[in-house]
Enzyme design. Structure first.
Site, PDB file in Angstrom:
ATOM      1  N   CYS A   2       0.802  -1.222   0.000  1.00 18.43           N
ATOM      2  CA  CYS A   2       0.000   0.000   0.000  1.00 18.43           C
ATOM      3  C   CYS A   2       0.835   1.273   0.000  1.00 18.43           C
ATOM      4  O   CYS A   2       0.615   2.170  -0.803  1.00 18.43           O
ATOM      5  CB  CYS A   2      -0.957  -0.025   1.183  1.00 18.43           C
ATOM      6  SG  CYS A   2      -1.678   1.539   1.633  1.00 18.43           S
ATOM      7  N   CYS A  43      -8.488  -0.395   7.116  1.00 16.94           N
ATOM      8  CA  CYS A  43      -7.223   0.346   7.165  1.00 16.94           C
ATOM      9  C   CYS A  43      -6.954   0.630   8.629  1.00 16.94           C
ATOM     10  O   CYS A  43      -7.763   1.231   9.328  1.00 16.94           O
ATOM     11  CB  CYS A  43      -7.336   1.646   6.384  1.00 16.94           C
ATOM     12  SG  CYS A  43      -5.928   2.734   6.676  1.00 16.94           S
ATOM     13  N   TYR A  95      -2.731  31.670   8.443  1.00 19.01           N
ATOM     14  CA  TYR A  95      -3.052  30.361   7.863  1.00 19.01           C
ATOM     15  C   TYR A  95      -4.094  29.692   8.752  1.00 19.01           C
ATOM     16  O   TYR A  95      -3.911  28.572   9.232  1.00 19.01           O
ATOM     17  CB  TYR A  95      -1.815  29.473   7.749  1.00 19.01           C
ATOM     18  CG  TYR A  95      -0.640  30.095   7.019  1.00 19.01           C
ATOM     19  CD1 TYR A  95      -0.503  29.949   5.652  1.00 19.01           C
ATOM     20  CD2 TYR A  95       0.337  30.815   7.713  1.00 19.01           C
ATOM     21  CE1 TYR A  95       0.580  30.504   4.985  1.00 19.01           C
ATOM     22  CE2 TYR A  95       1.425  31.381   7.051  1.00 19.01           C
ATOM     23  CZ  TYR A  95       1.536  31.220   5.686  1.00 19.01           C
ATOM     24  OH  TYR A  95       2.607  31.767   5.038  1.00 19.01           O
ATOM     25  N   GLU A 154      -6.677  33.717   6.139  1.00 19.42           N
ATOM     26  CA  GLU A 154      -6.686  32.440   5.427  1.00 19.42           C
ATOM     27  C   GLU A 154      -7.019  32.716   3.962  1.00 19.42           C
ATOM     28  O   GLU A 154      -7.857  33.546   3.652  1.00 19.42           O
ATOM     29  CB  GLU A 154      -7.734  31.529   6.095  1.00 19.42           C
ATOM     30  CG  GLU A 154      -8.264  30.393   5.274  1.00 19.42           C
ATOM     31  CD  GLU A 154      -7.211  29.365   4.893  1.00 19.42           C
ATOM     32  OE1 GLU A 154      -6.413  28.958   5.753  1.00 19.42           O
ATOM     33  OE2 GLU A 154      -7.185  28.984   3.700  1.00 19.42           O
ATOM     34  N   ASP A 213       0.664  28.761  11.027  1.00 20.30           N
ATOM     35  CA  ASP A 213       0.515  27.319  10.787  1.00 20.30           C
ATOM     36  C   ASP A 213       0.472  27.088   9.279  1.00 20.30           C
ATOM     37  O   ASP A 213      -0.569  26.729   8.725  1.00 20.30           O
ATOM     38  CB  ASP A 213      -0.772  26.822  11.467  1.00 20.30           C
ATOM     39  CG  ASP A 213      -0.991  25.329  11.282  1.00 20.30           C
ATOM     40  OD1 ASP A 213      -0.067  24.625  10.828  1.00 20.30           O
ATOM     41  OD2 ASP A 213      -2.109  24.854  11.597  1.00 20.30           O
ATOM     42  N   CYS A 231       4.276  21.499   9.687  1.00 18.97           N
ATOM     43  CA  CYS A 231       4.221  20.082   9.317  1.00 18.97           C
ATOM     44  C   CYS A 231       5.458  19.693   8.513  1.00 18.97           C
ATOM     45  O   CYS A 231       5.492  18.625   7.905  1.00 18.97           O
ATOM     46  CB  CYS A 231       2.943  19.777   8.545  1.00 18.97           C
ATOM     47  SG  CYS A 231       2.688  20.850   7.138  1.00 18.97           S
TER      48      CYS A 231
HETATM   49  N1  SAH Z   1      -4.525  26.382  11.223  1.00 19.40           N
HETATM   50  C1  SAH Z   1      -5.471  25.567  10.520  1.00 19.40           C
HETATM   51  C2  SAH Z   1      -5.084  25.277   9.059  1.00 19.40           C
HETATM   52  C3  SAH Z   1      -3.662  24.929   8.792  1.00 19.40           C
HETATM   53  S1  SAH Z   1      -3.368  24.268   7.179  1.00 19.40           S
HETATM   54  C4  SAH Z   1      -5.706  24.264  11.270  1.00 19.40           C
HETATM   55  O1  SAH Z   1      -4.965  23.897  12.171  1.00 19.40           O
HETATM   56  O2  SAH Z   1      -6.702  23.596  10.980  1.00 19.40           O
HETATM   57  C5  SAH Z   1      -2.695  25.640   6.309  1.00 19.40           C
HETATM   58  C6  SAH Z   1      -3.734  26.616   5.797  1.00 19.40           C
HETATM   59  O3  SAH Z   1      -3.054  27.685   5.124  1.00 19.40           O
HETATM   60  C7  SAH Z   1      -4.715  26.062   4.777  1.00 19.40           C
HETATM   61  O4  SAH Z   1      -6.014  26.291   5.247  1.00 19.40           O
HETATM   62  C8  SAH Z   1      -4.422  26.863   3.492  1.00 19.40           C
HETATM   63  O5  SAH Z   1      -5.576  27.119   2.739  1.00 19.40           O
HETATM   64  C9  SAH Z   1      -3.849  28.145   4.038  1.00 19.40           C
HETATM   65  N2  SAH Z   1      -2.954  28.946   3.173  1.00 19.40           N
HETATM   66  C10 SAH Z   1      -2.089  28.518   2.240  1.00 19.40           C
HETATM   67  N3  SAH Z   1      -1.371  29.554   1.732  1.00 19.40           N
HETATM   68  C11 SAH Z   1      -1.811  30.673   2.366  1.00 19.40           C
HETATM   69  C12 SAH Z   1      -1.437  32.061   2.283  1.00 19.40           C
HETATM   70  N4  SAH Z   1      -0.501  32.493   1.444  1.00 19.40           N
HETATM   71  N5  SAH Z   1      -2.069  32.934   3.099  1.00 19.40           N
HETATM   72  C13 SAH Z   1      -3.038  32.494   3.963  1.00 19.40           C
HETATM   73  N6  SAH Z   1      -3.417  31.212   4.065  1.00 19.40           N
HETATM   74  C14 SAH Z   1      -2.822  30.299   3.284  1.00 19.40           C
END
Ligand code: SAH
Length: 457
Positions: free
Chosen positions: A84, A165, A318, A339, A387, A414
């Site tokens: 997988c 899974c 983000y 966002e 984030d 991440c």
């Molecule tokens: N903090 C949230 C999401 C994190 S994922 C949580 O923990 O659930 C990262 C996020 O960044 C996504 O939602 C994506 O759409 C957003 N993103 C990506 N590039 C961006 C940018 N240039 N400015 C603002 N947001 C962005």
């Protein structure tokens, strides 16, 4: 002095002792200093290896036999683990997985950020590192009269059938099987990728682990889902806790799973889940963390680092559907989220309302553009939380953060390498990294999540 030629040749069979692990979980053995990367080999082990690729500075091998096994070797419990490819670490003890993730972060801090003295804590693991994912998206294929559902074979689009899974929530597993069986009963044809014909492409299931809510999404190439009414009826009979049944149309030739058109066949267009005391509405297309148990630990750590007393202005960049923002808003005076995905911002606003929180405001836009505008408007945050996706923060955003001079920055990441790259820039801009906490959001896989804490010098 030029480098000596590699000491091995393709198709050689040799005995190798392994010393280390790569980020992907491959064992590393050295032959006269020449590194050979071997999937499924563990440090401390000796094994028989067939050399399959020889490059100038490193090679790859296939593990034929383990002659001396590591104490950390375990039998992968999943019967399709090797085919997988969704999991990479099932052959090692959970403790070794956690140690390896901590070491990878330490290495990135040392090599990329040049911050060898910053404490990187032991990875916070899961008590039971199985059946944790709240969302599954499974491709469907045809096998004569039968429908088959399963993940793709590693580096291919061949579907490997499976019952369960082992990193998926059991609701998701059972739901996928039920939908597969019911669709088969009504003769719904599977999508054929090569010919771009057929109907059912993917079954997606999402579970709110704290509420038990389940959402089912059936993705078809065709505008119609045949026997939709009967299928919905049977899904509901089989699983009374289904809160939402959705039909999504994706007519394109693409690897992207969901298409643009979504119709609700039954129930709401969202399900509800809770992280800590906060409720979230989650739509079919919203980003929502896949491991809420560990997300709670991650956010608690972020909140502890922010150390809010109630008078602070906080920016959450983000912000997605506002998960971290609302966590912060419990303890801050005001939180501003930004966002790029507009529907996520709509969800974030709804989620603030749903929880009766009126001190969080959300903006649609690129964080790197909105920050300078905020600054021009006189916004002066005490704490900034970011984030970003795997590629890390935009350089313009880092510049704006440095100019805003918050007291603290909390960086959720991440990707250890882009985290380390960005920490270096923030350090050079006058911040000092205090510590880094890895949290295991994705047990059995090579993914690593971190939260880092910086203070203004
Ligand atoms: N903090 C949230 C999401 C994190 S994922 C949580 O923990 O659930 C990262 C996020 O960044 C996504 O939602 C994506 O759409 C957003 N993103 C990506 N590039 C961006 C940018 N240039 N400015 C603002 N947001 C962005």
């Amino acid at each position: 002095m030029s480098k000596p030629a590699p000491p091995v040749q393709k198709n050689d069979t040799i005995e190798v002792t392994f010393e280390d692990l790569t980020h992907e979980g491959n064992g590393v053995g050295k032959i006269d200093g020449y590194p050979l990367f071997v999937p499924y080999a563990l440090p401390g082990e000796t094994g028989k290896v067939k050399v399959i690729k020889v490059k100038k500075n490193f090679g790859f091998g296939k593990l034929l036999d383990v002659t001396e096994a590591s104490q950390d070797r375990v039998d992968p419990p999943c019967p399709v683990y090797v085919q997988c490819g969704g999991c990479q670490l099932q052959h090692m003890s959970y403790q070794l997985q956690l140690d390896m993730k901590q070491k990878q972060v330490k290495d990135a801090m040392h090599k990329i950020a040049h911050l060898s003295d910053v404490p990187v804590h032991p990875t916070i693991g899961m008590e039971d590192p199985w059946y944790y994912r709240n969302k599954v998206q499974i491709p469907v294929g045809q096998d004569g009269e039968r429908l088959k559902a399963g993940f793709y074979r590693k580096r291919s689009h061949e579907i490997i059938e499976m019952d369960t899974c082992m990193i998926q929530d059991e609701h998701n597993n059972r739901m996928v099987e039920a939908v597969r069986r019911i669709a088969e009963k009504y003769g719904v044809e599977a999508y054929n990728e090569e010919k771009h014909r057929g109907v059912l492409r993917h079954i997606m299931v999402r579970t709110g682990q704290t509420t038990g809510d389940v959402m089912v999404v059936m993705v078809t190439r065709t505008k119609q889902l045949p026997y939709a009414e009967q299928i919905v009826e049977e899904i509901r009979e089989t699983y009374p806790n289904v809160k939402s049944i959705v039909h999504n149309v994706n007519s394109k030739k693409t690897n992207v799973i969901l298409g643009d058109k979504t119709t609700v066949l039954y129930g709401d267009d969202y399900i509800v889940d809770r992280i800590g005391d906060i409720e979230f509405k989650i739509s079919p297309k919203s980003f929502y963390q896949v491991n809420p148990v560990q997300t709670k630990k991650l956010y608690d750590q972020a909140l502890a680092y922010a150390d809010l007393k109630g008078h602070e202005t906080v920016i959450d960049a983000y912000s997605g559907i506002g998960t971290i923002s609302l966590f912060l808003a419990q303890q801050a005076k005001k939180v501003y989220g930004v966002e790029i995905v507009a529907p996520a911002v709509t969800d974030a606003k709804k989620n603030a309302k749903l929880n009766g929180m009126n001190n969080a405001e959300f903006f649609v836009g690129e964080a790197e553009k909105v920050f300078p505008w905020w600054k021009s408007q006189g916004l002066d945050p005490d704490v900034i939380v970011v984030d970003p996706p795997r590629k890390g923060c935009d350089e313009e955003l880092l510049k704006a953060m440095i100019e805003m001079q918050p007291e603290k920055i909390v960086y959720v990441s991440c990707s250890p390498s882009t985290l380390a790259r960005d920490l270096r820039i923030l350090e050079d801009g006058g911040f000092e990294t205090q510590e880094v906490q890895p949290v295991d959001m994705f047990p059995q896989t090579g993914h690593i999540e971190n939260v880092a804490w910086l203070k203004r010098k």
